[in-house]
Design an enzyme around this catalytic site. Structure first.
Site, mmCIF file in Angstrom:
data_model
loop_
_atom_site.group_PDB
_atom_site.id
_atom_site.type_symbol
_atom_site.label_atom_id
_atom_site.label_comp_id
_atom_site.label_asym_id
_atom_site.label_seq_id
_atom_site.Cartn_x
_atom_site.Cartn_y
_atom_site.Cartn_z
ATOM 1 N N LYS A 134 -14.930 -2.032 2.399
ATOM 2 C CA LYS A 134 -14.240 -0.379 2.957
ATOM 3 C C LYS A 134 -15.024 0.070 4.115
ATOM 4 O O LYS A 134 -15.748 -0.330 4.485
ATOM 5 C CB LYS A 134 -14.762 0.352 2.011
ATOM 6 N N ASP A 162 -10.204 -1.942 3.493
ATOM 7 C CA ASP A 162 -9.530 -0.856 3.559
ATOM 8 C C ASP A 162 -9.813 -0.226 4.090
ATOM 9 O O ASP A 162 -11.300 0.403 3.962
ATOM 10 C CB ASP A 162 -9.473 -0.620 1.806
ATOM 11 N N GLU A 191 -5.683 -3.015 5.301
ATOM 12 C CA GLU A 191 -4.639 -1.750 4.283
ATOM 13 C C GLU A 191 -4.925 -0.971 4.989
ATOM 14 O O GLU A 191 -6.130 -0.049 5.167
ATOM 15 C CB GLU A 191 -5.378 -1.205 2.779
ATOM 16 N N ASP A 214 -0.930 0.213 1.143
ATOM 17 C CA ASP A 214 -1.252 0.751 -0.433
ATOM 18 C C ASP A 214 -0.260 1.827 -0.946
ATOM 19 O O ASP A 214 -0.117 2.053 -1.572
ATOM 20 C CB ASP A 214 -2.206 0.338 -0.156
ATOM 21 N N LYS A 236 -1.474 -0.119 -7.465
ATOM 22 C CA LYS A 236 -2.459 0.328 -8.051
ATOM 23 C C LYS A 236 -1.818 0.964 -9.551
ATOM 24 O O LYS A 236 -1.212 2.218 -9.620
ATOM 25 C CB LYS A 236 -2.619 1.320 -7.224
#
Length: 321
Positions: A134, A162, A191, A214, A236
């Site tokens: 992250k 991400d 992302e 995303d 997701k």
């Protein structure tokens, strides 16, 4: 004969889980359990605060309305609410055998930036070495240095990053400046680096760092097209909707030559094991992004293989019907 039950649950989270600037102290959700003759199916409905458009109360109302119609023999349409549509469609897919049992329990490990910790989790990982970091939570320069360190320390590592749209174009450039150009092709994708898709596209062009969509997938007007610098779509299901919609998005990605990654919205162990089955079914060549169970303090109803977290069965749940 049909039978159905809806359960409410709550799991304490690890202290450090922050989503969109809010601390997530508990993960709250619902399970639906459908029975028909000698078959049964489970599904999870757990909107993710800060990411799902619907609240848990809205998802619960839609779920109960659907279940009450289904159990008296009707064939109600799936709710428009994504989390409810996904959970119900999983329960129906278990009920009719559509969802295969085979699962991909490999998970790209979430890394805090400590190479020693990552070495350990990757050593046990068969095949391709992929981890997720992250970025965007701290200074962009720090993120760049951490990513560079990991890629330097582990020569066969590929990283998924991400940013959750955290960076301005300037911050994104600061990040890239600290990643050795020789290592950038081992960033599988980053992302959504910037708030706008145009800024993210420009970042990919300027730095040679591949990006993935995303949040964009769920925005009005998003089109599935091949674009320079875009290599992947992160799907997701809890935020997407029914299994059919998930299948459509995976097929659209593959038709464009893009990688489709099935990814967690911090579901319970039950939901994560279903996502592992969906990944094995729809994206068998791609390691899914499901390494979120250890953010929670227990497992529910179904265990993730090999995970040592405490396990709670149906007795720990609150029935609503």
């Amino acid at each position: 004969m049909r039978g159905a039950q809806v359960y409410r649950w709550q799991i304490p989270m690890d202290a450090g889980v922050v989503l969109r600037d809010r601390r997530l102290k508990t993960r709250d959700g619902l399970f639906v359990h459908l029975q028909q003759d000698d078959r049964q199916g489970w599904g999870e409905i757990s909107p993710l605060p800060g990411f799902s458009l619907e609240s848990l109360a809205e998802a619960e109302a839609a779920l109960l309305a659907w279940v009450n119609a289904w159990r008296i023999g009707e064939s109600p349409a799936l709710p428009a609410i994504p989390s409810a549509a996904f959970g119900i469609s999983c329960a129906l897919a278990e009920l009719d055998g559509t969802l295969p049992e085979a699962a991909d329990y490999r998970a790209a490990p979430l890394c805090s930036g400590d190479p020693d910790e990552l070495f350990e989790s990757l050593a046990a990982m068969p095949g391709e070495k992929i981890a997720k970091v992250k970025v965007g939570l701290y200074e962009a320069v720090r993120d760049g240095m951490v990513v560079n360190l990991l890629l330097e320390a582990i020569p066969d590592l590929r990283l998924r990053l991400d940013a959750n749209r955290a960076w301005t174009p300037l911050k994104a450039q600061q990040f890239a400046k600290y990643v050795n150009p020789d290592y950038r092709d081992r960033i599988a994708f980053l992302e959504e680096p910037c708030k706008s898709r145009d800024d993210s596209r420009a970042f990919a062009q300027e730095t040679g760092i591949a990006i993935a969509w995303d949040e964009s997938l769920r925005e009005a007007g998003f089109e599935f097209v091949a674009e320079p610098g875009v290599t992947a779509l992160v799907i997701k299901p809890t935020l997407t909707g029914s299994l059919d919609k998930v299948r459509e998005q995976v097929a659209a990605a593959h038709a464009l030559g893009l990688t489709a990654v099935i990814s967690s919205s911090i579901e319970s162990s039950l939901g994560l094991t279903q996502l592992a089955r969906i990944a094995a079914w729809l994206t068998p060549q791609t390691i899914p992004g499901l390494d979120t169970l250890n953010l929670m303090q227990s497992q529910l109803v179904r265990r993730w293989p090999g995970n040592p977290l405490p396990y709670l069965d149906i007795e720990a749940l609150e029935p609503l019907l």
